[in-house]
Design a protein around this motif. Sequence first.
Motif, mmCIF file in Angstrom:
data_model
loop_
_atom_site.group_PDB
_atom_site.id
_atom_site.type_symbol
_atom_site.label_atom_id
_atom_site.label_comp_id
_atom_site.label_asym_id
_atom_site.label_seq_id
_atom_site.Cartn_x
_atom_site.Cartn_y
_atom_site.Cartn_z
ATOM 1 N N ASP A 77 0.685 -1.214 -0.016
ATOM 2 C CA ASP A 77 -0.099 0.076 0.085
ATOM 3 C C ASP A 77 0.890 1.330 -0.204
ATOM 4 O OD1 ASP A 77 -1.651 2.196 0.782
ATOM 5 O OD2 ASP A 77 -3.082 1.116 1.786
ATOM 6 N N ASP A 78 0.863 2.084 -1.122
ATOM 7 C CA ASP A 78 1.670 3.154 -1.084
ATOM 8 C C ASP A 78 1.467 4.092 -0.037
ATOM 9 O OD1 ASP A 78 -0.606 3.632 -2.325
ATOM 10 O OD2 ASP A 78 0.047 5.073 -4.049
ATOM 11 N N LYS A 79 0.339 4.498 0.076
ATOM 12 C CA LYS A 79 -0.151 5.532 1.415
ATOM 13 C C LYS A 79 0.318 4.903 2.585
ATOM 14 C CE LYS A 79 -4.300 7.185 -0.986
ATOM 15 N NZ LYS A 79 -6.038 7.126 -0.805
ATOM 16 N N ALA A 80 0.234 3.537 3.000
ATOM 17 C CA ALA A 80 0.742 3.374 4.429
ATOM 18 C C ALA A 80 2.274 3.298 4.319
ATOM 19 C CB ALA A 80 0.171 1.676 4.428
ATOM 20 N N ALA A 81 2.848 3.021 3.117
ATOM 21 C CA ALA A 81 4.319 3.199 3.085
ATOM 22 C C ALA A 81 4.834 4.671 3.275
ATOM 23 C CB ALA A 81 4.736 2.631 1.654
ATOM 24 N N ARG A 82 4.100 5.685 2.699
ATOM 25 C CA ARG A 82 4.514 7.066 3.029
ATOM 26 C C ARG A 82 4.164 7.614 4.376
ATOM 27 N NH1 ARG A 82 4.826 9.726 -2.048
ATOM 28 N NH2 ARG A 82 4.015 8.569 -3.683
ATOM 29 N N ALA A 83 3.148 6.792 5.002
ATOM 30 C CA ALA A 83 2.877 7.360 6.309
ATOM 31 C C ALA A 83 3.863 6.798 7.164
ATOM 32 C CB ALA A 83 1.345 6.896 6.563
ATOM 33 N N ALA A 84 4.362 5.525 7.149
ATOM 34 C CA ALA A 84 5.426 4.883 7.554
ATOM 35 C C ALA A 84 6.834 5.742 7.888
ATOM 36 C CB ALA A 84 5.620 3.531 7.275
ATOM 37 N N ALA A 85 7.005 6.040 6.387
ATOM 38 C CA ALA A 85 8.271 6.970 6.371
ATOM 39 C C ALA A 85 8.093 8.103 7.017
ATOM 40 C CB ALA A 85 8.258 7.138 4.822
ATOM 41 N N ARG A 86 7.001 9.154 7.153
ATOM 42 C CA ARG A 86 6.856 10.226 7.743
ATOM 43 C C ARG A 86 6.824 10.048 9.374
ATOM 44 N NH1 ARG A 86 2.281 10.631 4.335
ATOM 45 N NH2 ARG A 86 0.896 10.167 6.232
ATOM 46 N N ASP A 87 6.437 9.164 9.707
ATOM 47 C CA ASP A 87 6.303 8.718 11.169
ATOM 48 C C ASP A 87 7.926 8.572 11.605
ATOM 49 O OD1 ASP A 87 3.557 8.873 11.261
ATOM 50 O OD2 ASP A 87 3.092 7.184 11.342
ATOM 51 N N ALA A 88 8.520 7.567 10.918
ATOM 52 C CA ALA A 88 9.988 7.547 11.190
ATOM 53 C C ALA A 88 10.872 8.519 11.314
ATOM 54 C CB ALA A 88 10.338 6.242 10.392
ATOM 55 N N ALA A 89 10.629 9.381 10.298
ATOM 56 C CA ALA A 89 11.392 10.544 10.385
ATOM 57 C C ALA A 89 11.057 11.604 11.557
ATOM 58 C CB ALA A 89 10.967 11.439 8.960
ATOM 59 N N LEU A 90 9.896 11.697 11.915
ATOM 60 C CA LEU A 90 9.403 12.577 12.939
ATOM 61 C C LEU A 90 10.114 12.106 14.281
ATOM 62 C CD1 LEU A 90 7.842 14.951 13.388
ATOM 63 C CD2 LEU A 90 5.879 13.747 13.751
ATOM 64 N N ARG A 91 10.223 10.660 14.412
ATOM 65 C CA ARG A 91 10.699 10.171 15.569
ATOM 66 C C ARG A 91 12.163 10.362 15.794
ATOM 67 N NH1 ARG A 91 7.202 5.673 14.298
ATOM 68 N NH2 ARG A 91 9.166 4.582 13.411
ATOM 69 N N ASN A 92 12.692 10.643 14.797
ATOM 70 C CA ASN A 92 14.099 11.170 14.911
ATOM 71 C C ASN A 92 14.667 12.670 14.877
ATOM 72 O OD1 ASN A 92 16.083 8.530 14.354
ATOM 73 N ND2 ASN A 92 14.025 8.241 13.457
ATOM 74 N N LYS A 93 15.257 12.988 16.085
ATOM 75 C CA LYS A 93 15.651 14.622 15.894
ATOM 76 C C LYS A 93 16.632 14.944 15.095
ATOM 77 C CE LYS A 93 13.592 15.373 20.336
ATOM 78 N NZ LYS A 93 13.527 15.876 21.673
ATOM 79 N N VAL A 94 16.387 16.040 14.540
ATOM 80 C CA VAL A 94 17.498 16.836 13.744
ATOM 81 C C VAL A 94 17.805 18.300 14.199
ATOM 82 C CG1 VAL A 94 18.336 17.546 11.414
ATOM 83 C CG2 VAL A 94 17.220 15.438 11.797
ATOM 84 N N ALA A 95 18.771 18.496 14.666
ATOM 85 C CA ALA A 95 19.086 20.079 15.335
ATOM 86 C C ALA A 95 18.171 20.375 16.438
ATOM 87 C CB ALA A 95 18.888 20.976 14.351
#
Length: 384
Positions: A77-95
């Motif tokens: 599911d492409d929508k689920a894949a995008r959502a998972a990518a967004r969530d993983a990025a948000l869990r990692n802090k940058v600056a």
Amino acid sequence: MLFLPNHRCEHTMRMNRKRRSRRGGMLVLIAICMPVFLFMAAFAVDVAYMQLTRTELRTATDAAARAGAKTLSLTQDDKAARAAARDAALRNKVAGAGLIVRDGQIDLGIGAQASDVSRFAFSPGGSTLNAVRVRGRRTNSSAAGPVGLLLGRVMGVTQFQPVSVATSTQLDRDICLVVDRSGSMMESINGGSLPGGACSVPHPDSRWMALNTAVLAFLDELEATHQQEKCALVSYSSAGIGCGTSFTTSDVNAPLSLDYTLIRDEMARLSSGPVQGRTAISAGIDNGVNVLTGKDIRRYAVKTMVVMTDGLHNTGREPILSARDAAKRGITVNTVTFSVDADLARMKAVAEATGGRHFHAPDATALEDIFREIAATLPVMLTE
């Protein structure tokens, strides 16, 4: 009376004047160099901060790409894949803040090699999606904006704009199914005999028929994925003669192939008569290793073995030794135990020795679900 000058006193006075002059000169030199020292300190601090931020951005972008590709593998599911990518990025802090990735920064496409020795290339779009590319940014156009420098004003620079790109690609697998065809597979799931006897065709409620259904579901799931998965079938029990037929310790029932017809045919053949013998788990694993190191393997495919048993290992060498041999050859072994008689601890140790997973199915439905899950969980790797 004449007084002669004291030469020693004059010399001392001259030396004192020189010392005072030197001390004054050092103060002037320090005053002149102080701005340079401050400039260098500010430069060093900001360079270190920039490097730290780049590392954090790379980590966050990699995590997002991996999560997106794994979810794409599991759900298709492409929508689920995008959502998972967004969530993983948000869990990692940058600056100091979670990385915000918009859908426009996430591409789904095809990752492929032109040859066995070439690098993976990503092409966005396509009908057989197998890769996710994420572009992580802290720029003027990103949601969180650029990264402010701590002491940049000293150098006339107040911010910097790092960018990172990561692509994660689902990998093809060479899979060997290793199934238990010992006599206990004729019994019911909860133990005990079923109508028909030991020399009859396996009963519909037998462990063997539950396994047959699970294997067919596994193959159906493989065919539903976009990857090219080779699969082989190995069976094991022990050598002997019974019910008017002879049987061997372990057979390669179907070699590695992209066509699963022979596996289905062999499962049907094995289901047409009694399965017999003791449980030589190590013989099945050893034969699986032979398959996954033989002439039909693909150089860059991930080597995976799925070993199923319903009982206790009771003949042949210790299975953990076979598992260690598999691990040395780069083969991951996932183990599946089935029924109340299975040796969960031993089979868990076998899986862990190779970096694999152990699953236990308490009933036929759970067994089918486990086989479907293993089939749908494609390995992923960062290719950019």
